[in-house]
Scaffold this motif. Structure first.
Motif, mmCIF file in Angstrom:
data_model
loop_
_atom_site.group_PDB
_atom_site.id
_atom_site.type_symbol
_atom_site.label_atom_id
_atom_site.label_comp_id
_atom_site.label_asym_id
_atom_site.label_seq_id
_atom_site.Cartn_x
_atom_site.Cartn_y
_atom_site.Cartn_z
ATOM 1 N N ASP A 185 0.855 -1.182 0.000
ATOM 2 C CA ASP A 185 0.000 0.000 0.000
ATOM 3 C C ASP A 185 0.898 1.242 0.000
ATOM 4 O O ASP A 185 2.126 1.153 0.153
ATOM 5 C CB ASP A 185 -0.973 0.012 1.188
ATOM 6 C CG ASP A 185 -0.274 -0.023 2.537
ATOM 7 O OD1 ASP A 185 0.732 0.683 2.718
ATOM 8 O OD2 ASP A 185 -0.731 -0.775 3.416
ATOM 9 N N THR A 186 0.291 2.394 -0.202
ATOM 10 C CA THR A 186 1.051 3.635 -0.370
ATOM 11 C C THR A 186 1.896 3.956 0.857
ATOM 12 O O THR A 186 3.061 4.344 0.740
ATOM 13 C CB THR A 186 0.086 4.800 -0.649
ATOM 14 O OG1 THR A 186 -0.723 4.467 -1.780
ATOM 15 C CG2 THR A 186 0.844 6.077 -0.943
ATOM 16 N N GLU A 187 1.327 3.774 2.033
ATOM 17 C CA GLU A 187 2.047 4.107 3.261
ATOM 18 C C GLU A 187 3.282 3.226 3.429
ATOM 19 O O GLU A 187 4.376 3.710 3.745
ATOM 20 C CB GLU A 187 1.110 3.929 4.460
ATOM 21 C CG GLU A 187 1.743 4.330 5.792
ATOM 22 C CD GLU A 187 0.769 4.187 6.948
ATOM 23 O OE1 GLU A 187 1.212 4.336 8.092
ATOM 24 O OE2 GLU A 187 -0.429 3.925 6.690
ATOM 25 N N MET A 188 3.122 1.937 3.192
ATOM 26 C CA MET A 188 4.250 1.016 3.321
ATOM 27 C C MET A 188 5.315 1.304 2.274
ATOM 28 O O MET A 188 6.523 1.200 2.528
ATOM 29 C CB MET A 188 3.768 -0.428 3.193
ATOM 30 C CG MET A 188 2.930 -0.916 4.359
ATOM 31 S SD MET A 188 2.398 -2.636 4.147
ATOM 32 C CE MET A 188 3.976 -3.480 4.138
ATOM 33 N N LEU A 189 4.881 1.690 1.067
ATOM 34 C CA LEU A 189 5.831 1.987 -0.005
ATOM 35 C C LEU A 189 6.675 3.217 0.333
ATOM 36 O O LEU A 189 7.887 3.249 0.093
ATOM 37 C CB LEU A 189 5.085 2.197 -1.318
ATOM 38 C CG LEU A 189 5.940 2.355 -2.579
ATOM 39 C CD1 LEU A 189 6.792 1.109 -2.804
ATOM 40 C CD2 LEU A 189 5.063 2.630 -3.788
#
Length: 634
Positions: free
Chosen positions: A593-597
């Motif tokens: 997901d965007t946050e993890m990326l």
């Protein structure tokens, strides 16, 4: 999922969970919204599963009365006669739709490009069959279609929205235009991640040659675009290959698109050294193979004889075993057999008191088949991952995975797995003989389900009377041991080579080491003592494309520092120790997901003091086609 006073989001998904269409509802959800989506598609799906299937079919057909999108029978599986309804109520009705598995040989006019059928059905899932009181809608049950058994997960939409609820706060605080953009972006990354994981899972079973074609189907070899051009699944771009699947340079030399270098191959697809010896491009070393494409040394070492496997180990062999079974660095490639790349973690099944994993079992059985080829014995090995799909609830047809000449083979090997235990079925079609080997009960007949399956299979392979050969003097594993997989390999080797069993349960520790060495010595990707040491691994990891691009970018900064106004902080990852380096690369690969990326990219960042410096740096990286991540402090 909703914003402001809207009716939320409508999604159309496949059973795998991939989102194909997304619509923002201005009012409460109704069949109208899904009709809008379906009618916008170039090819409407043949089977649509919806909570209110009758309402969707009726509304859609009223919208397009000239063509009736849901037909025949208004999207029901059969004509709603009293006889059909009663048969359905009694559970005696099945409706076969074979084109769901195999495309029609003669497609219908305006048929779907994947199935070839122009029929379209609106059906209920099992959780919403009670949504209608109309008896005619019993003919909309998905349980009536055997081809859909075990393949439909009607809860994927609920599962998606359960994951999406964590985004509600910031999405619902956004302006409508921002909300739409963010939702589309989130779903795009969700689809990309889901497809990548699915493809990796398929490639783990069937090898790296599996790819996804333009219709989203897994295919063997290179996918093609709508113009028939080949797409390299390893790179995901258009390769511009010729009719034979190979790209060419300006001199007409063949280029292997999977490796990106000039292969210099001969007319048969094999490279040669200056002495004309064949080079195996899958291994990158001199193979010295004979006319059968199998090393004669493999036949010598892989012999069904105690003299072959019960030998003292050299110091080099002991070092190779220690490195292969070392619990560190599980992802290191050690050997490659055909399309299957074996990593260090795959070899751990040869360790003491370890269960054999299916991937390495498949490779060992293939090695037996290769050695048998040199002796003129034609052996077919069934994939252990595929054999289990022949049983309920999948009930796949075994012949879908067989070669056309299966009945003319000398020996057929079928590794079978039941939870916690391996067994082996061997067939000799030319002699109409079948053997069942179960190391826990050598005189038994194995699993009842598999016995029934293989008994039916014999009649299709070679009609006539078959003999189930009674086992005599078959070695048995010790009670409580996990050696069944090793016993299965040895049964296969000795039966194929026509030798009498001369091993016992006490020999299993020695035989485990022997099988490990067979794969290392004959199918190694590189010298294992060079690749699996910490120093070798550090070099290998630093050759990762992202790190190589970062190193080239650092070189540009060092050469052009006089052009920069302020300081630049290089990526921390370039100075990591091996364990931290592998962890950072894994986090970047697995970010879903965007946050993890964003968090995963932090160690890879170039941090500039001034924005002007960063923009100049980005321009140079774009020209050099370098993939980098950077920010500025201003």
């Amino acid at each position: 999922m909703s914003f402001s006073l809207s009716g939320g989001w409508a999604v159309v998904m496949c059973p795998c969970g991939v989102v194909y269409s997304l619509k923002c509802n201005l009012r409460a959800e109704s069949p109208r919204d899904f009709a809008d989506i379906l009618l916008s598609w170039k090819n409407m799906p043949n089977v649509v599963i919806y909570d209110f299937a009758r309402g969707l079919a009726t509304h859609t057909n009223l919208r397009v009365p000239d063509t009736l999108p849901f037909s025949p029978h208004e999207g029901r599986l059969l004509e709603p006669t009293e006889e059909n309804i009663q048969l359905c109520q009694a559970g005696k009705l099945k409706v076969s739709l074979p084109w769901l598995e195999i495309k029609k040989s003669e497609p219908d006019c305006h048929g779907h490009p994947v199935t070839g059928s122009a029929d379209h059905f609106a059906m209920y899932d099992r959780f919403h069959e009670a949504n209608t009181k109309d008896r005619r809608d019993l003919l909309r049950k998905i349980t009536l279609v055997p081809q859909l058994a075990g393949k439909v997960n009607s809860q994927v939409a609920e599962q998606l929205f359960a994951k999406m609820r964590k985004n509600n706060y910031f999405l619902n605080m956004s302006l409508p235009s921002t909300h739409l953009f963010q939702m589309r972006n989130i779903i795009h990354h969700y689809n990309e991640n889901l497809n990548r994981k699915q493809l990796e899972r398929i490639q783990k079973i069937f090898g790296p040659n599996m790819s996804v074609n333009m219709h989203g189907q897994a295919v063997i070899g290179h996918a093609e675009d709508s113009n028939g051009r080949s797409v390299d699944p390893g790179r995901g771009d258009w390769s511009g290959n010729d009719d034979h699947g190979h790209a060419e340079d300006s001199n007409g030399r063949s280029v292997d698109p999977g490796r990106g270098d000039w292969s210099g191959n001969d007319d048969h697809g094999h490279a040669e050294d200056s002495n004309g010896r064949s080079v195996d491009p899958g291994h990158g070393d001199w193979s010295g193979n004979d006319d059968h494409g199998v090393s004669s040394a493999l036949l010598r070492d892989l012999s069904a004889s105690r003299d072959s496997w019960d030998c003292p180990l050299s110091q080099r062999q002991m070092t190779q075993l220690q490195l292969a079974l070392d619990p560190q660095f599980p992802e290191v490639p050690v050997a490659q057999l055909g399309n299957i790349i074996l990593k260090r973690k795959d070899f751990w099944g040869f360790g003491p008191n370890q269960e054999l994993e299916a991937t390495i079992a498949n490779c060992c059985l293939q090695a037996i088949a290769m050695a048998a080829t040199v002796k003129g014995i034609d052996v077919m090995v069934a994939d252990a991952y595929v054999v289990v799909t022949w049983l309920p609830p999948y009930n796949q047809d075994p012949f879908l995975s067989f070669p056309k000449d299966v009945s003319s083979k000398d020996v057929l090997l079928f590794p079978t797995w039941t939870p916690g235990h391996w067994k082996l079925c061997v067939m000799k079609p030319k002699h109409r003989q079948m053997f069942i080997f179960d190391s826990s009960n050598p005189s038994g007949l194995g699993d009842k389900q598999y016995l029934q399956l293989f008994s039916k299979l014999t009649a299709r392979l070679c009609p006539g009377t078959w003999v189930l050969v009674k086992n005599k003097n078959v070695p048995q594993q010790l009670k409580g041991s996990v050696d069944c997989g090793i016993f299965m390999l040895m049964y296969a080797l000795y039966v194929v080579m026509g030798k009498t069993f001369d091993f016992t349960a006490n020999d299993m520790p020695t035989i485990r080491k022997w099988w490990c060495l067979i794969l290392i010595q004959h199918f190694a990707v590189n010298r294992i003592d060079e690749v699996t040491t910490p120093e070798g691994l550090q070099v290998q990891e630093m050759q990762h494309p992202i790190l190589m691009d970062a190193q080239k970018a650092v070189e540009w900064i060092q050469d052009n520092r006089h052009l920069l106004k302020g300081s630049v902080q290089e990526p921390d990852v370039l100075h990591y120790e091996l364990a931290d380096l592998q962890k950072a690369l894994r986090a970047l690969t697995e970010a879903n997901d965007t946050e993890m990326l964003v968090l995963a990219k932090e160690p890879f960042l170039f941090i500039f003091e001034f924005q002007d410096d960063m923009e100049m740096f980005i321009d140079e990286c774009v020209k050099c086609k370098l993939r980098i991540n950077c920010i500025f402090k201003e």
